[in-house]
Design a protein around this motif. Sequence first.
Motif, mmCIF file in Angstrom:
data_model
loop_
_atom_site.group_PDB
_atom_site.id
_atom_site.type_symbol
_atom_site.label_atom_id
_atom_site.label_comp_id
_atom_site.label_asym_id
_atom_site.label_seq_id
_atom_site.Cartn_x
_atom_site.Cartn_y
_atom_site.Cartn_z
ATOM 1 N N TYR A 34 49.708 35.763 20.316
ATOM 2 C CA TYR A 34 50.878 36.480 20.083
ATOM 3 C C TYR A 34 51.292 37.194 19.410
ATOM 4 O O TYR A 34 51.561 37.728 19.449
ATOM 5 N N LYS A 35 50.854 36.949 17.852
ATOM 6 C CA LYS A 35 51.200 37.645 16.816
ATOM 7 C C LYS A 35 50.084 38.846 16.519
ATOM 8 O O LYS A 35 50.818 39.940 16.334
ATOM 9 N N ASP A 36 48.992 39.380 17.464
ATOM 10 C CA ASP A 36 48.522 40.465 17.800
ATOM 11 C C ASP A 36 48.899 41.210 19.472
ATOM 12 O O ASP A 36 48.621 42.642 19.057
ATOM 13 N N LEU A 37 49.919 41.114 19.724
ATOM 14 C CA LEU A 37 51.098 41.277 20.455
ATOM 15 C C LEU A 37 52.091 42.111 19.649
ATOM 16 O O LEU A 37 53.076 42.201 18.752
ATOM 17 N N PRO A 38 52.680 43.085 20.850
ATOM 18 C CA PRO A 38 51.929 43.863 21.727
ATOM 19 C C PRO A 38 51.396 44.626 22.078
ATOM 20 O O PRO A 38 50.365 44.862 20.173
ATOM 21 N N LYS A 39 50.242 45.143 22.269
ATOM 22 C CA LYS A 39 49.534 46.115 22.675
ATOM 23 C C LYS A 39 49.113 46.841 24.111
ATOM 24 O O LYS A 39 49.577 46.593 25.057
ATOM 25 N N ASN A 40 48.908 48.568 23.860
ATOM 26 C CA ASN A 40 48.975 49.382 24.924
ATOM 27 C C ASN A 40 47.337 50.642 24.485
ATOM 28 O O ASN A 40 47.337 50.938 23.449
ATOM 29 N N LEU A 41 46.798 50.165 26.010
ATOM 30 C CA LEU A 41 45.336 50.861 25.484
ATOM 31 C C LEU A 41 45.365 52.130 26.808
ATOM 32 O O LEU A 41 45.830 51.305 27.793
ATOM 33 N N TYR A 42 44.980 53.036 25.869
ATOM 34 C CA TYR A 42 44.690 53.714 27.489
ATOM 35 C C TYR A 42 43.440 54.725 27.331
ATOM 36 O O TYR A 42 42.647 54.691 26.649
ATOM 37 N N HIS A 43 42.985 55.139 28.342
ATOM 38 C CA HIS A 43 41.656 56.204 28.544
ATOM 39 C C HIS A 43 42.485 57.408 29.864
ATOM 40 O O HIS A 43 42.931 57.117 30.364
ATOM 41 N N ILE A 44 41.668 58.094 29.176
ATOM 42 C CA ILE A 44 41.425 59.279 30.024
ATOM 43 C C ILE A 44 40.178 59.799 31.041
ATOM 44 O O ILE A 44 39.511 60.225 30.335
ATOM 45 N N GLN A 45 39.911 59.362 32.605
ATOM 46 C CA GLN A 45 39.208 59.048 32.768
ATOM 47 C C GLN A 45 38.421 59.288 34.286
ATOM 48 O O GLN A 45 39.405 59.092 34.724
ATOM 49 N N TRP A 46 37.444 59.978 34.725
ATOM 50 C CA TRP A 46 37.772 60.039 36.307
ATOM 51 C C TRP A 46 37.074 58.743 36.502
ATOM 52 O O TRP A 46 36.970 57.697 35.907
ATOM 53 N N LYS A 47 38.184 58.811 37.851
ATOM 54 C CA LYS A 47 38.559 57.984 39.226
ATOM 55 C C LYS A 47 37.573 58.350 40.142
ATOM 56 O O LYS A 47 37.104 59.413 40.644
ATOM 57 N N PHE A 48 37.575 57.795 41.120
ATOM 58 C CA PHE A 48 36.703 57.764 42.031
ATOM 59 C C PHE A 48 37.495 56.663 43.255
ATOM 60 O O PHE A 48 37.428 55.111 43.439
ATOM 61 N N ARG A 49 38.259 57.553 44.585
ATOM 62 C CA ARG A 49 38.640 57.199 45.811
ATOM 63 C C ARG A 49 38.026 57.253 46.641
ATOM 64 O O ARG A 49 38.648 58.534 46.978
ATOM 65 N N ASP A 50 37.684 56.638 47.544
ATOM 66 C CA ASP A 50 36.865 56.764 48.873
ATOM 67 C C ASP A 50 38.202 57.526 50.288
ATOM 68 O O ASP A 50 38.840 56.610 50.968
ATOM 69 N N GLU A 51 39.284 58.021 49.699
ATOM 70 C CA GLU A 51 40.414 58.427 50.197
ATOM 71 C C GLU A 51 39.862 58.300 51.766
ATOM 72 O O GLU A 51 38.942 59.539 52.341
ATOM 73 N N ILE A 52 40.572 58.684 53.294
ATOM 74 C CA ILE A 52 40.287 58.578 53.779
ATOM 75 C C ILE A 52 39.999 60.194 53.872
ATOM 76 O O ILE A 52 39.580 60.741 55.012
ATOM 77 N N ARG A 53 41.815 60.777 54.051
ATOM 78 C CA ARG A 53 41.428 62.265 54.266
ATOM 79 C C ARG A 53 42.111 63.099 52.941
ATOM 80 O O ARG A 53 43.168 63.323 52.059
ATOM 81 N N PRO A 54 41.114 62.898 51.772
ATOM 82 C CA PRO A 54 41.240 64.077 51.020
ATOM 83 C C PRO A 54 41.648 65.532 51.268
ATOM 84 O O PRO A 54 41.548 66.142 52.373
ATOM 85 N N ARG A 55 42.350 65.722 50.065
ATOM 86 C CA ARG A 55 43.637 66.912 51.414
ATOM 87 C C ARG A 55 44.323 67.981 50.396
ATOM 88 O O ARG A 55 44.187 67.324 49.165
#
Length: 448
Positions: free
Chosen positions: A125-146
């Motif tokens: 618990y001594k190592d908390l809090p932490k917040n990690l982030y990235h900026i990365q491409w995602k893929f979602r096979d949306e039914i209706r990309p538009r």
Amino acid sequence: MRLTRYYLPLLKETPSEAQIASHQLMLRAGMIRQEGAGIYAWLPFGFAVLKKIEQIVREEQNRAGAIEMLMPTIQQAELWRESGRYDAYGKEMLRITDRGDREMLFGPTNEEMITEIFRSGVRSYKDLPKNLYHIQWKFRDEIRPRFGVMRGREFLMKDAYSFDADKASARKSYNRMFVAYLRTYARMGLTAIPMRADTGPIGGDLSHEFIILADTGESAVFCDKRLLDLEVPPADLDFDGDLQPLVDRYTNFYAATDEKHEEGEFTSKVADGDRVSARGIEVGHIFNFGTKYSAPMKAVVAGPDGKEFPVEMGSYGVGVSRLVGAIIEAHHDDAGCKWPIPVAPFHVGLVNLKQGDAGTDAACAKAYEALTNAGVDVLYDDTQARPGEKFARMDLIGLPYQFIIGPRSLEAGKVEIKRRADGHRDEMGFDAAIDMVTRDVKSALQVS
Ligand code: 5CA
């Protein structure tokens, strides 16, 4: 940058497949090119905006104490079986098998992977809090990309993940992101309203969507008009201090998306003239979901008594590529884009009205050098096109300032400056023009 050397493939006609202004303008202004349904190549002009947005997001995440890293786009199915989401995610997940028949996927989000990374590196618990982030491409096979990059299948997201020892501390992590988001959107020239929202496949019960009001938005939203006038938290805010009162100032006003809307509460809490029912674009979404992933995936830490317990988690998304479209929706007119200075691909469009004329060529070269030396990014239209074509092109691509140099104004010792945001025009001496534009650009880039 000289336009004759740049790659800016403009379209004369509005492409018929584009239904909303931002999609039309991104295609016409040579920002993107469709490579498949919901899949786009980012051409230099569009890529420049994307990078500016990404950098603002990054600076505000860092300011709030989040730490940047980079996770891969391809993930192992095994991880998603641990959380129970592999089957539940359904057809939106792009599933892949490698040559060894191992099941993989192109990540639609990263809760599982970050939980795995966290559990391998944090024990106490001594190592908390932490917040990690990235900026990365995602893929979602949306039914209706538009709507172009608004609802793509491949899209760029900033996703942050917080880890805390208890609920009170998790709430503080949530608040830090809440405030960081208000600053992030404001720096891009947007008023984003935090609204109570549904949590969908990510889960949890505390959640806000950040919404830009726009007629072309995909969500129906309801809110108190006074939310639009609240002050943006300052850069020197103490993110380690108590942010709850600041967050409350926002959340005390009624604001909800369709799924969370309560008509009775709306009419009783908001005066008649302050009620906004509109459409909105979701440019961010934050979630607190407790131990939904940490419990099944055994992301545990030892407490002061040595006993292990699963950590409290949250996740925080910004639609980086969607924001390019959202900013255009908020800042355009019939002639084209109107980029706010902090996200503009170049600050100034330099227009030579008589290319090849020794006088205008020399004055343009001088302006280009003076502005560039002052730290102002210039796109120099050094083509042979007629003035009318050059003006239309500059309005379409929407750089904040046009610096117009022609034989007639030069004779009078003047240049013409046009501000794209409101169309205001001014004639002034060369040095005064350079000073004014430089000052305006610098002050707009100042972070406060
Ligand atoms: N893991 C969480 C938060 S990190 C998550 O995935 N949240 S999300 O599903 O709400 O996505 C975060 C943001 O990404 C959204 O608010 C939206 O702005 C953007 N986004 C989601 N789907 C798309 C899409 N198909 N095209 C473009 N942007 C999208």
